[in-house]
Design a protein around this motif. Structure first.
Motif, PDB file in Angstrom:
ATOM      1  N   ALA A  40      10.297  44.924 -15.506  1.00 16.22           N
ATOM      2  CA  ALA A  40      11.181  44.099 -14.023  1.00 16.22           C
ATOM      3  C   ALA A  40      12.684  44.258 -14.489  1.00 16.22           C
ATOM      4  CB  ALA A  40      10.301  42.511 -14.049  1.00 16.22           C
ATOM      5  N   LEU A  41      12.663  44.158 -16.347  1.00 14.79           N
ATOM      6  CA  LEU A  41      13.476  43.986 -16.297  1.00 14.79           C
ATOM      7  C   LEU A  41      14.559  45.722 -16.155  1.00 14.79           C
ATOM      8  CD1 LEU A  41      13.880  41.843 -19.274  1.00 14.79           C
ATOM      9  CD2 LEU A  41      15.326  41.647 -17.332  1.00 14.79           C
ATOM     10  N   ALA A  42      13.769  46.789 -16.371  1.00 13.97           N
ATOM     11  CA  ALA A  42      14.316  48.005 -16.456  1.00 13.97           C
ATOM     12  C   ALA A  42      14.521  48.094 -15.045  1.00 13.97           C
ATOM     13  CB  ALA A  42      13.174  48.754 -16.816  1.00 13.97           C
ATOM     14  N   ARG A  43      14.122  47.751 -14.124  1.00 13.48           N
ATOM     15  CA  ARG A  43      14.062  48.246 -13.046  1.00 13.48           C
ATOM     16  C   ARG A  43      15.172  47.605 -12.122  1.00 13.48           C
ATOM     17  NH1 ARG A  43       7.529  47.339 -10.698  1.00 13.48           N
ATOM     18  NH2 ARG A  43       6.849  49.423 -11.522  1.00 13.48           N
ATOM     19  N   MET A  44      15.507  46.106 -12.996  1.00 12.34           N
ATOM     20  CA  MET A  44      16.498  45.262 -12.440  1.00 12.34           C
ATOM     21  C   MET A  44      17.876  46.027 -12.868  1.00 12.34           C
ATOM     22  SD  MET A  44      19.293  43.276 -13.988  1.00 12.34           S
ATOM     23  CE  MET A  44      17.764  43.079 -15.154  1.00 12.34           C
ATOM     24  N   LEU A  45      17.765  46.822 -14.726  1.00 16.14           N
ATOM     25  CA  LEU A  45      18.809  47.622 -14.830  1.00 16.14           C
ATOM     26  C   LEU A  45      19.226  48.907 -14.054  1.00 16.14           C
ATOM     27  CD1 LEU A  45      18.249  46.547 -18.456  1.00 16.14           C
ATOM     28  CD2 LEU A  45      20.207  46.086 -17.467  1.00 16.14           C
ATOM     29  N   LEU A  46      17.611  49.199 -13.917  1.00 15.58           N
ATOM     30  CA  LEU A  46      18.032  50.859 -12.913  1.00 15.58           C
ATOM     31  C   LEU A  46      19.134  50.384 -11.261  1.00 15.58           C
ATOM     32  CD1 LEU A  46      17.318  53.289 -11.909  1.00 15.58           C
ATOM     33  CD2 LEU A  46      15.419  52.404 -11.488  1.00 15.58           C
ATOM     34  N   VAL A  47      18.768  49.068 -10.758  1.00 15.28           N
ATOM     35  CA  VAL A  47      19.166  49.079  -9.492  1.00 15.28           C
ATOM     36  C   VAL A  47      20.342  48.715  -9.891  1.00 15.28           C
ATOM     37  CG1 VAL A  47      19.468  47.381  -8.011  1.00 15.28           C
ATOM     38  CG2 VAL A  47      16.890  47.844  -8.635  1.00 15.28           C
ATOM     39  N   LEU A  48      20.911  48.066 -10.679  1.00 15.51           N
ATOM     40  CA  LEU A  48      21.864  48.064 -11.637  1.00 15.51           C
ATOM     41  C   LEU A  48      23.193  48.910 -12.059  1.00 15.51           C
ATOM     42  CD1 LEU A  48      24.230  45.471 -12.477  1.00 15.51           C
ATOM     43  CD2 LEU A  48      23.866  46.079 -14.822  1.00 15.51           C
ATOM     44  N   LEU A  49      22.337  49.560 -12.743  1.00 12.04           N
ATOM     45  CA  LEU A  49      23.140  50.754 -13.078  1.00 12.04           C
ATOM     46  C   LEU A  49      23.770  52.266 -11.208  1.00 12.04           C
ATOM     47  CD1 LEU A  49      21.202  51.920 -16.505  1.00 12.04           C
ATOM     48  CD2 LEU A  49      23.296  50.176 -16.351  1.00 12.04           C
ATOM     49  N   GLN A  50      22.076  51.803 -10.564  1.00 14.52           N
ATOM     50  CA  GLN A  50      23.132  52.701  -9.740  1.00 14.52           C
ATOM     51  C   GLN A  50      24.141  51.921  -8.700  1.00 14.52           C
ATOM     52  OE1 GLN A  50      22.248  56.107  -9.852  1.00 14.52           O
ATOM     53  NE2 GLN A  50      21.127  55.197 -11.776  1.00 14.52           N
ATOM     54  N   GLY A  51      23.826  50.653  -8.447  1.00 12.76           N
ATOM     55  CA  GLY A  51      25.592  50.292  -7.853  1.00 12.76           C
ATOM     56  C   GLY A  51      25.943  49.870  -8.830  1.00 12.76           C
ATOM     57  N   LEU A  52      26.483  49.709  -9.740  1.00  8.35           N
ATOM     58  CA  LEU A  52      27.805  49.343 -10.139  1.00  8.35           C
ATOM     59  C   LEU A  52      28.476  51.676 -10.023  1.00  8.35           C
ATOM     60  CD1 LEU A  52      26.685  48.680 -14.179  1.00  8.35           C
ATOM     61  CD2 LEU A  52      27.596  47.449 -12.564  1.00  8.35           C
ATOM     62  N   ARG A  53      28.096  52.196 -10.275  1.00  4.05           N
ATOM     63  CA  ARG A  53      27.808  53.566  -9.513  1.00  4.05           C
ATOM     64  C   ARG A  53      28.762  53.352  -8.212  1.00  4.05           C
ATOM     65  NH1 ARG A  53      28.076  57.796 -13.683  1.00  4.05           N
ATOM     66  NH2 ARG A  53      27.580  56.202 -15.653  1.00  4.05           N
TER      67      ARG A  53
END
Length: 193
Positions: A156-169
């Motif tokens: 779940a943390l990896a999925r959250m970080l994936l979404v965050l990383l794409q959102g940052l971009r």
């Protein structure tokens, strides 16, 4: 006798990648590509096929260039959590410092074409799935090494970080405020404590 190519296809592909990354698919015409690459339209079609095929090859090239460093960064022996933290902070900093506001070519493709082009959507999903996998692996290692609290779910943390990383971009393309991006990254990283 067959004619030899009067240009370097590898360099042309890299140049096309840069143009597509800056402008996007729809805003880049074949005339733009011909002018930017400095090769004849017939040579462009003969080597790469259509504009769409060239775009997909450029997207593949981008993945080849940007995927392995992330895998290497998150796969180093030793503590895993510092590498995850460094990756998140690097994404925030890159988004804040991207003067050209190019963002991530994969994320740009998702936003521009993902909803109506199944082939590009599949390629974007493959890229994101790879990133999620390497994040999950790093967070599982962190959990096994006692770096991550026992009540945290690495998947779940990896999925959250994936979404965050794409959102940052995405946010960085519109509002590259370092404070905004760093605050988002810091709040997400607090979930790893």
């Amino acid at each position: 006798m067959a004619r030899t190519k009067e240009f370097d296809p590898d360099a042309a592909l890299q140049s096309a990648l840069e143009l597509f990354w800056q402008r996007g698919y729809e805003a880049t015409s074949m005339a733009d590509l011909v002018a930017h690459l400095g090769i004849a339209r017939a040579s462009l079609y003969g080597t790469f096929g259509s504009k769409r095929e060239l775009y997909l090859k450029a997207l593949e090239r981008y993945g080849e260039q940007h995927g392995p460093p992330i895998v290497e960064e998150l796969s180093q022996p030793g503590p895993a959590l510092p590498a995850v933290r460094a990756l998140v902070r690097r994404f925030a900093e890159e988004a804040a410092c991207d003067e050209l506001r190019r963002g991530c070519f994969v994320t740009n493709t998702a936003v521009e074409l993902g909803a109506h082009d199944a082939d590009t959507a599949r390629r974007v999903e493959q890229s994101w799935s790879s990133l999620e996998t390497v994040l999950t692996s790093a967070l599982m290692r962190a959990a096994a090494q006692g770096e991550l609290p026992a009540d945290r779910d690495p998947v779940a943390l990896a999925r959250m970080l994936l979404v965050l990383l794409q959102g940052l971009r995405v946010i960085g393309k519109v509002n590259p405020s370092a404070g905004l991006l760093r605050d988002a990254a810091d709040q997400a990283l607090a979930l790893l404590d």
